[in-house]
Structures are given as C-alpha cells and as structure tokens.
Design an enzyme around this catalytic site. Structure first.
Site, PDB file in Angstrom:
ATOM      1  N   ASP A  11       0.944  -2.738   9.669  1.00 32.03           N
ATOM      2  CA  ASP A  11       1.393  -3.451  10.859  1.00 32.03           C
ATOM      3  C   ASP A  11       1.068  -4.929  10.620  1.00 32.03           C
ATOM      4  O   ASP A  11       0.241  -5.259   9.766  1.00 32.03           O
ATOM      5  CB  ASP A  11       0.644  -2.899  12.076  1.00 32.03           C
ATOM      6  CG  ASP A  11       0.921  -3.690  13.329  1.00 32.03           C
ATOM      7  OD1 ASP A  11       2.102  -3.937  13.617  1.00 32.03           O
ATOM      8  OD2 ASP A  11      -0.057  -4.048  14.022  1.00 32.03           O
ATOM      9  N   ASP A  13       0.913  -7.903  13.411  1.00 36.17           N
ATOM     10  CA  ASP A  13       0.122  -8.566  14.468  1.00 36.17           C
ATOM     11  C   ASP A  13      -1.023  -7.668  14.954  1.00 36.17           C
ATOM     12  O   ASP A  13      -0.811  -6.510  15.308  1.00 36.17           O
ATOM     13  CB  ASP A  13       1.040  -8.918  15.640  1.00 36.17           C
ATOM     14  CG  ASP A  13       2.232  -9.761  15.184  1.00 36.17           C
ATOM     15  OD1 ASP A  13       2.098 -10.483  14.173  1.00 36.17           O
ATOM     16  OD2 ASP A  13       3.293  -9.678  15.827  1.00 36.17           O
TER      17      ASP A  13
HETATM   18 MG   LIG Z   1      -0.111  -4.606  16.076  1.00 36.12          MG
END
Ligand SMILES: [Mg+2]
Ligand SMILES: [Zn+2]
Length: 183
Positions: A11, A13
């Site tokens: 992932d 962020d």
């Molecule tokens: Mg995230």
C-alpha cells in the site's frame, strides 16, 4: 519454465508515506519511520509493487498528474537508498463505482502475476487498512496489517469483519523482520 519470484505488494499512503488524508501534495511527502530500513531488509528476496486506492482522483481532490508527481518523489527518494519499486498500480475510482480494480479486489495482483510470474503463496501484502489485508487474503498471499497510518483507527474492523492478517505490526521495520522469519 521461468522461475517464479516473490513479491511484496505495498500500500502507499499510511504504509510507506505519511497519510494526512488524501495525501497528494509533494510538499506533504514524508516517509514513515522504518520504511527505508525495512525495504532494504526485504529487497534481496522480493520485488516491490505498489497497489493504491486513489479515489481522491475521481472525487476531484487532485489530478492524475498530481498523483504521478507525488509518486515521482517517492520513487526518487527510495531509489537514492538503492530500493526499486517495480510498478505502481492505482485505482482512481470511488467505492460506489464498483470497479474491478479497487482494493480488496485482486485485479492488480492478477495483472502482476501474469507479468512477473509471481509465487503468491510466498508473497505478501502490506498495508494499514482492512482492505489491504483482505486483498492479500483474496489473492492467496500472506498479509501484514500495519498499525501506522490508519491502522489503529481501523484495527477493530478486523475483528468485526473476521479478517485475520498473518502479522500485525507496529511499524514497517518490525513487519519486515517478521516477514524474514517466514523465509
Ligand atoms: Mg493506506
Ligand atoms: Zn478502480
């Protein structure tokens, strides 16, 4: 037959960089603690592929160009540390569009498997949201749920939704060390 390789689907962020909510401004870019060290520990065993939900694009909070500009800073920063991100996949859609690419749908992992001949059983998804853990489970990967980013806020959802990550880790470096124990 080409030998299969192991991947870590990251992932973005809240996992690699700080997430202040729909983070997209270059000046807001900041790597989270332990990310560089953790990726360095893992880079000889795994290729790194980012899969990120970016509904802020369809919500018109920022543009695709903004998204790419932010990625460029991330990629360059990691590159200076000798860390290569093989590819970045993103879903620009809003949840209600019911697209096939938004996590926890496995669309981008499916594409990666075709492209790189990835051994999913020995690959991992690392993220700070239940949808990341679910993505990994849906794809047949191992999963790390990080308590960075939104991780602590969403932690209770894991139990509510009966999602069981392989590892729950305080931060990226801890996650990386635990992953190595599985090799
Ligand atoms: Mg995230
Ligand atoms: Zn999508």
């Amino acid at each position: 037959m080409k030998e299969s390789i192991k991947a870590i689907f990251l992932d973005r962020d809240g996992t690699l960089n700080e997430d202040k909510g729909y983070v997209h401004k270059v000046e807001d870019f900041a790597l989270l603690p332990g990310v560089v060290e953790g990726l360095k520990l893992l880079k000889n065993e795994f290729i790194f592929i980012i899969i990120t939900n970016q509904s802020g694009i369809r919500r018109s909070y920022y543009t695709v160009d903004d998204f790419h500009d932010f990625n460029r800073v991330l990629i360059n920063t990691l590159d200076k540390e000798g860390i290569t991100i093989k590819q970045i996949f993103f879903c620009p859609h809003k949840p209600e569009e019911k697209c096939e690419c938004r996590k926890p749908n496995t669309h981008f992992i499916d594409l990666s498997v075709n492209e790189y001949n990835i051994d999913l059983n020995n690959s991992w998804v690392i993220g700070d949201h239940p949808s990341d853990a679910l993505l990994g489970i849906n794809a047949g990967c191992n999963t790390v749920f990080l308590l960075t980013g939104h991780g602590t806020v969403h932690y209770d959802e894991l139990k509510e939704k009966n999602i069981n990550p392989t590892i729950i880790a305080e931060d990226f470096l801890t996650a990386a060390k635990k992953i190595l124990e599985f090799l």
